[in-house]
Design a protein around this motif. Structure first.
Motif, short mmCIF file in Angstrom:
data_model
loop_
_atom_site.label_atom_id
_atom_site.label_comp_id
_atom_site.label_asym_id
_atom_site.label_seq_id
_atom_site.Cartn_x
_atom_site.Cartn_y
_atom_site.Cartn_z
N LEU A 166 14.74 1.81 4.16
CA LEU A 166 15.07 0.13 4.83
C LEU A 166 13.83 -0.19 5.62
O LEU A 166 13.54 -0.77 5.86
N ARG A 167 12.61 0.44 5.07
CA ARG A 167 10.99 0.19 5.50
C ARG A 167 11.14 -1.43 4.18
O ARG A 167 11.29 -2.47 3.76
N GLU A 197 -0.65 -1.57 4.43
CA GLU A 197 -0.52 -2.52 4.86
C GLU A 197 -1.78 -3.24 5.36
O GLU A 197 -2.10 -4.62 5.05
N LEU A 198 -2.14 -2.72 6.18
CA LEU A 198 -3.06 -3.51 7.33
C LEU A 198 -4.14 -3.63 6.83
O LEU A 198 -4.94 -4.21 6.75
N ALA A 199 -4.32 -2.58 5.63
CA ALA A 199 -6.19 -2.92 4.87
C ALA A 199 -5.91 -3.80 3.81
O ALA A 199 -6.33 -4.28 3.26
N THR A 250 3.12 -2.79 -4.47
CA THR A 250 4.05 -2.30 -3.77
C THR A 250 4.83 -2.49 -2.81
O THR A 250 5.96 -2.53 -1.97
N TYR A 251 3.51 -3.88 -2.03
CA TYR A 251 4.13 -4.09 -0.79
C TYR A 251 4.26 -5.75 -0.63
O TYR A 251 3.80 -6.11 -1.92
N ASP A 309 1.75 4.10 5.72
CA ASP A 309 2.57 2.46 5.01
C ASP A 309 1.83 1.59 6.52
O ASP A 309 1.71 0.69 5.13
N ASP A 310 2.24 1.08 6.90
CA ASP A 310 2.04 0.32 7.87
C ASP A 310 0.46 0.63 7.63
O ASP A 310 0.31 -0.14 7.77
#
Length: 260
Positions: free
Chosen positions: A9-10, A81-83, A133-134, A77-78
């Protein structure tokens, strides 16, 4: 099972409007903040690659416990994404609140942005799998997307062809930069320069009887292309391919005729 359901669900760290969690006793644990953690993540990914990255390895780099890192991000994962978005922040882009400069040629602007994107992918080989991926809606990624759209809108292409033009140029750059970056990383893993690794790979393949014909054909093509080093060959290939894409856009604009 519940964890797998949460993972499926992310959406994105940028869509999570959760309040920042405070530290025990009201202070920040170990003097950390998201910016420092993200900077360390980028450094680790550059140094060791995506496959070796872990929250525990990051915590050791920061000289804190893994739980301290989790005060600021919920999941690995968070953090990735930030990187990812921090890396896009390296691109020198104009202020997104101003319109693109109509006095500049869209061809020059498109080439400059394509070269910058290629450079980003080469400097950070871990970027390309994360981009795939994101959803990439961080502030820096969105600035890049807005700039791409503004430039391509100025080409004169009909509206129905704009997305295809963006795909043609920037998916080409994505593929080219990904292969180039991974080749350099693979060379470094063998403690060889790209030129030495290339010569080693070509000589190994040439020893195969089954591959002899294609190796000979490839050698003839590479000789015609020119370039004394792998870097020069890449540069010539990239610039020629980019010229082909620009010429293709120009041809499609001419085919479409004047736009209202």
């Amino acid at each position: 099972m519940a964890r797998a359901a949460r993972q499926s669900l992310r959406t994105s760290v940028w869509l999570e409007e959760k309040p920042r969690r405070g530290a025990r006793g009201g202070g920040q644990p170990s003097g950390l903040d998201r910016e420092r953690i993200t900077e360390a993540t980028v450094r680790l990914l550059d140094a060791e690659g995506l496959a070796k990255f872990s929250m525990r390895r990051l915590a050791a780099e920061l000289n804190v416990t893994a739980m301290s890192v989790y005060w600021y991000v919920d999941t690995k994962d968070d953090l990735l994404e930030l990187a990812l978005d921090a890396a896009f922040g390296e691109l020198d882009l104009p202020d997104t609140d101003t319109e693109a400069d109509e006095d500049t040629d869209w061809r020059d602007d498109l080439r400059a942005l394509a070269r910058a994107y290629r450079g980003l992918l080469v400097r950070h080989p871990w970027l390309s799998p994360l981009i795939g991926t994101y959803v990439n809606i961080g502030p820096n990624s969105l600035r890049f997307s807005r700039q791409v759209q503004r430039i391509v809108r100025r080409t004169g292409l009909p509206a129905h062809g704009l997305v295809a033009a963006i795909s043609a140029v920037f998916q080409f750059v994505y593929g080219f930069g990904t292969i180039e970056g991974h080749f350099i990383a693979r060379s470094a893993a063998f403690e060889m320069s790209p030129d030495d690794y290339f010569r080693h790979a070509m000589s190994s393949v040439a020893a195969s009887a089954e591959a002899a014909d294609i190796v000979q054909d490839s050698a003839e093509l590479m000789e015609a292309r020119g370039g004394d080093t792998v870097e020069e060959m890449w540069e010539r290939d990239f610039e020629f391919a980019l010229d082909l894409l620009v010429a293709g856009i120009e041809a499609m604009v001419d085919r479409a005729g004047p736009t209202s």
